[in-house]
Design a protein around this motif. Structure first.
Motif, mmCIF file in Angstrom:
data_model
loop_
_atom_site.group_PDB
_atom_site.id
_atom_site.type_symbol
_atom_site.label_atom_id
_atom_site.label_comp_id
_atom_site.label_asym_id
_atom_site.label_seq_id
_atom_site.Cartn_x
_atom_site.Cartn_y
_atom_site.Cartn_z
ATOM 1 N N LEU A 15 -0.668 10.350 -31.678
ATOM 2 C CA LEU A 15 -1.558 9.538 -30.854
ATOM 3 C C LEU A 15 -0.766 8.457 -30.114
ATOM 4 O O LEU A 15 0.199 7.904 -30.640
ATOM 5 N N ARG A 16 -1.212 8.136 -28.893
ATOM 6 C CA ARG A 16 -0.576 7.108 -28.062
ATOM 7 C C ARG A 16 -1.680 6.218 -27.498
ATOM 8 O O ARG A 16 -2.048 6.329 -26.313
ATOM 9 N N PRO A 17 -2.245 5.340 -28.319
ATOM 10 C CA PRO A 17 -3.455 4.598 -27.941
ATOM 11 C C PRO A 17 -3.330 3.781 -26.659
ATOM 12 O O PRO A 17 -4.327 3.549 -25.975
ATOM 13 N N GLY A 18 -2.146 3.324 -26.320
ATOM 14 C CA GLY A 18 -1.994 2.489 -25.134
ATOM 15 C C GLY A 18 -1.791 3.246 -23.843
ATOM 16 O O GLY A 18 -1.690 2.637 -22.769
ATOM 17 N N GLU A 19 -1.760 4.564 -23.904
ATOM 18 C CA GLU A 19 -1.476 5.374 -22.721
ATOM 19 C C GLU A 19 -2.726 6.116 -22.255
ATOM 20 O O GLU A 19 -3.665 6.335 -23.027
ATOM 21 N N ASN A 65 -5.155 8.948 -21.676
ATOM 22 C CA ASN A 65 -5.395 10.151 -22.495
ATOM 23 C C ASN A 65 -4.539 10.184 -23.755
ATOM 24 O O ASN A 65 -4.229 11.259 -24.283
ATOM 25 N N GLY A 66 -4.172 9.006 -24.237
ATOM 26 C CA GLY A 66 -3.341 8.923 -25.429
ATOM 27 C C GLY A 66 -4.049 9.298 -26.708
ATOM 28 O O GLY A 66 -3.416 9.374 -27.766
ATOM 29 N N HIS A 67 -5.362 9.552 -26.612
ATOM 30 C CA HIS A 67 -6.115 9.993 -27.789
ATOM 31 C C HIS A 67 -6.062 11.506 -27.962
ATOM 32 O O HIS A 67 -6.566 12.026 -28.958
ATOM 33 N N ARG A 68 -5.468 12.196 -27.026
ATOM 34 C CA ARG A 68 -5.417 13.652 -27.100
ATOM 35 C C ARG A 68 -4.077 14.116 -27.672
ATOM 36 O O ARG A 68 -3.024 13.584 -27.315
ATOM 37 N N ILE A 69 -4.150 15.090 -28.561
ATOM 38 C CA ILE A 69 -2.947 15.683 -29.137
ATOM 39 C C ILE A 69 -2.988 17.186 -28.877
ATOM 40 O O ILE A 69 -4.047 17.734 -28.552
ATOM 41 N N PRO A 70 -1.896 17.879 -29.027
ATOM 42 C CA PRO A 70 -1.890 19.322 -28.748
ATOM 43 C C PRO A 70 -2.782 20.100 -29.717
ATOM 44 O O PRO A 70 -3.029 19.672 -30.853
ATOM 45 N N PHE A 71 -3.249 21.256 -29.259
ATOM 46 C CA PHE A 71 -3.931 22.189 -30.148
ATOM 47 C C PHE A 71 -2.997 22.544 -31.299
ATOM 48 O O PHE A 71 -1.792 22.723 -31.114
ATOM 49 N N ASN A 72 -3.582 22.627 -32.502
ATOM 50 C CA ASN A 72 -2.784 22.918 -33.696
ATOM 51 C C ASN A 72 -3.420 24.084 -34.440
ATOM 52 O O ASN A 72 -4.490 23.939 -35.033
ATOM 53 N N VAL A 131 -4.328 5.047 -36.171
ATOM 54 C CA VAL A 131 -2.903 4.771 -36.356
ATOM 55 C C VAL A 131 -2.714 3.609 -37.333
ATOM 56 O O VAL A 131 -1.874 3.671 -38.249
ATOM 57 N N GLU A 132 -3.508 2.557 -37.165
ATOM 58 C CA GLU A 132 -3.403 1.390 -38.042
ATOM 59 C C GLU A 132 -3.805 1.738 -39.469
ATOM 60 O O GLU A 132 -3.183 1.275 -40.439
ATOM 61 N N LEU A 135 -13.891 3.577 -26.004
ATOM 62 C CA LEU A 135 -13.953 3.936 -27.422
ATOM 63 C C LEU A 135 -12.729 4.727 -27.846
ATOM 64 O O LEU A 135 -12.190 4.509 -28.938
ATOM 65 N N TRP A 136 -12.269 5.652 -27.012
ATOM 66 C CA TRP A 136 -11.197 6.552 -27.440
ATOM 67 C C TRP A 136 -9.904 5.812 -27.794
ATOM 68 O O TRP A 136 -9.356 6.044 -28.875
ATOM 69 N N PRO A 137 -9.369 4.938 -26.921
ATOM 70 C CA PRO A 137 -8.146 4.232 -27.332
ATOM 71 C C PRO A 137 -8.363 3.307 -28.523
ATOM 72 O O PRO A 137 -7.457 3.134 -29.350
ATOM 73 N N ASN A 138 -9.552 2.715 -28.627
ATOM 74 C CA ASN A 138 -9.860 1.861 -29.770
ATOM 75 C C ASN A 138 -9.828 2.679 -31.061
ATOM 76 O O ASN A 138 -9.176 2.295 -32.051
#
Length: 357
Positions: free
Chosen positions: A113-117, A119-126, A91-92, A82-85
């Motif tokens: 986001l880096r859906p193909g990688e 843990n690509g659904h994780r971004i830094p704390f903001n 992104v789309e 689910l996460w990369p999807n």
């Protein structure tokens, strides 16, 4: 009471309708006067005279991103898939933002986001990701996981989907609130109990954040604002214990609501943040009963982020009351109507295929 496919369709449709009405092609989302919006509504002939359709009544970024969440969930995938999807769909979706005014945090988050990688659904704390962009797209999570036994799934998906753009508790806890309130609507939980239910759920969310182990210290150090502000609001309404009736100010007209909603807010723009977008939606639901017109007045036509409060309120109202009393023109020709109906149907099938309340 049996939950029907039509209720799910009404939830998704009235969510989008609340978005488009509150947005009014940018005109009302950025209006600083609720009374002015009500006057302009009167000049249009009222809700009965509004056909929410292109070109004058597009949906905003709220519905585009809500659909992205819903269509990812509609695949029925396990969490790991689910996460990369979902990340890919966010992104789309950002390619469909012409004239829709996406928030800066959503723009930044999706760019990371880096859906193909892995843990690509994780971004830094903001530390500044306190906006409502996660809350406004999470109602369908409550449609997908509406059963009390699925609370862990609802928490997990709300947090992870929210953190894909809004990696800050004030941001992603708004997603938890929107999803949870929609699930409560499906469960027919009395409205006066929803806020107290959120407060008992928040410690479970914190347990999840600790268990996952991603930027735990940063998340916990920023945790208290959301919980303290909701505790304050529930005290204001006399709902801390989940027992009604709610206590509203003696005068609560559009002008008074503009002032009072600002007291809910983080920075003076009512509904802009993750805590107060669902808060204003909840406040509106408490006061509207089964009146679509009153719900719109309170949740969509105010001096604040009116599409984001409307998109949440509309989703819950649709589950609770269906389309009864809603002018056909408010939803019949909505932008993306076919996609909205299809997502609602698929979420219904996934949620209710093997389980009956």
């Amino acid at each position: 009471m049996m939950i029907t496919r039509d209720m799910y369709r009404a939830s998704m449709l009235l969510s989008a309708a609340g978005d488009a009405l509150g947005y009014r092609n940018q005109r009302w989302e950025y209006c600083t006067s609720g009374p002015q919006i009500h006057q302009e509504l009167l000049e249009l002939g009222g809700l009965q005279n509004i056909w929410v359709q292109l070109p004058n009544w597009p949906v905003s970024d709220d519905t585009v991103l809500h659909l992205a969440t819903a269509e990812a969930l509609a695949e029925g995938e396990a969490m790991d898939a689910l996460w990369p999807n979902m990340a890919g769909r966010y992104v789309e979706a950002m390619k469909d933002m012409e004239g829709r005014k996406p928030g800066p945090t959503s723009i930044l988050g999706t760019s990371q986001l880096r859906p193909g990688e892995a843990n690509g659904h994780r971004i830094p704390f903001n530390p500044t990701a306190t906006g409502c962009g996660a809350a406004m797209r999470a109602m369908c999570i409550g449609l997908r996981y509406p059963h009390p036994s699925e609370l862990e799934h609802l928490i997990c998906v709300s947090v992870e989907s929210g953190r894909m753009t809004h990696h800050h508790p004030t941001g992603y806890l708004g997603a938890v609130a929107s999803a949870l309130f929609t699930a409560y609507a499906v469960q027919r939980k009395p409205l006066v109990e929803w806020g107290a239910g959120l407060m008992t759920t928040l410690p479970l969310v914190q347990d999840y954040v600790r268990a996952v182990g991603v930027d735990v210290e940063a998340n916990l150090s920023s945790w208290t604002y959301f919980t303290e502000k909701w505790a304050w609001y529930l005290e204001e309404r006399g709902l801390s214990n989940g027992v009604g009736p709610p206590r509203f100010p003696p005068v609560y007209s559009p002008a008074e609501r503009d002032d009072i909603y600002k007291t809910f807010s983080l920075d003076g723009w009512a509904g802009r943040s993750g805590h107060d977008a669902p808060m204003i939606a909840y406040d509106a639901l408490l006061g509207a009963d089964d009146s679509w017109e009153e719900l719109c007045s309170r949740s969509m036509f105010h001096a604040g982020d009116s599409d984001s409060t409307g998109v949440i309120a509309g989703a819950c109202f649709g589950i609770l009351h269906g389309l009864t009393g809603v002018p056909e023109g408010n939803y019949q020709n909505l932008e993306y109507r076919t996609r909205i109906d299809a997502a609602a149907d698929r979420l219904y099938d996934l949620a209710w295929g093997k389980v009956r309340m």
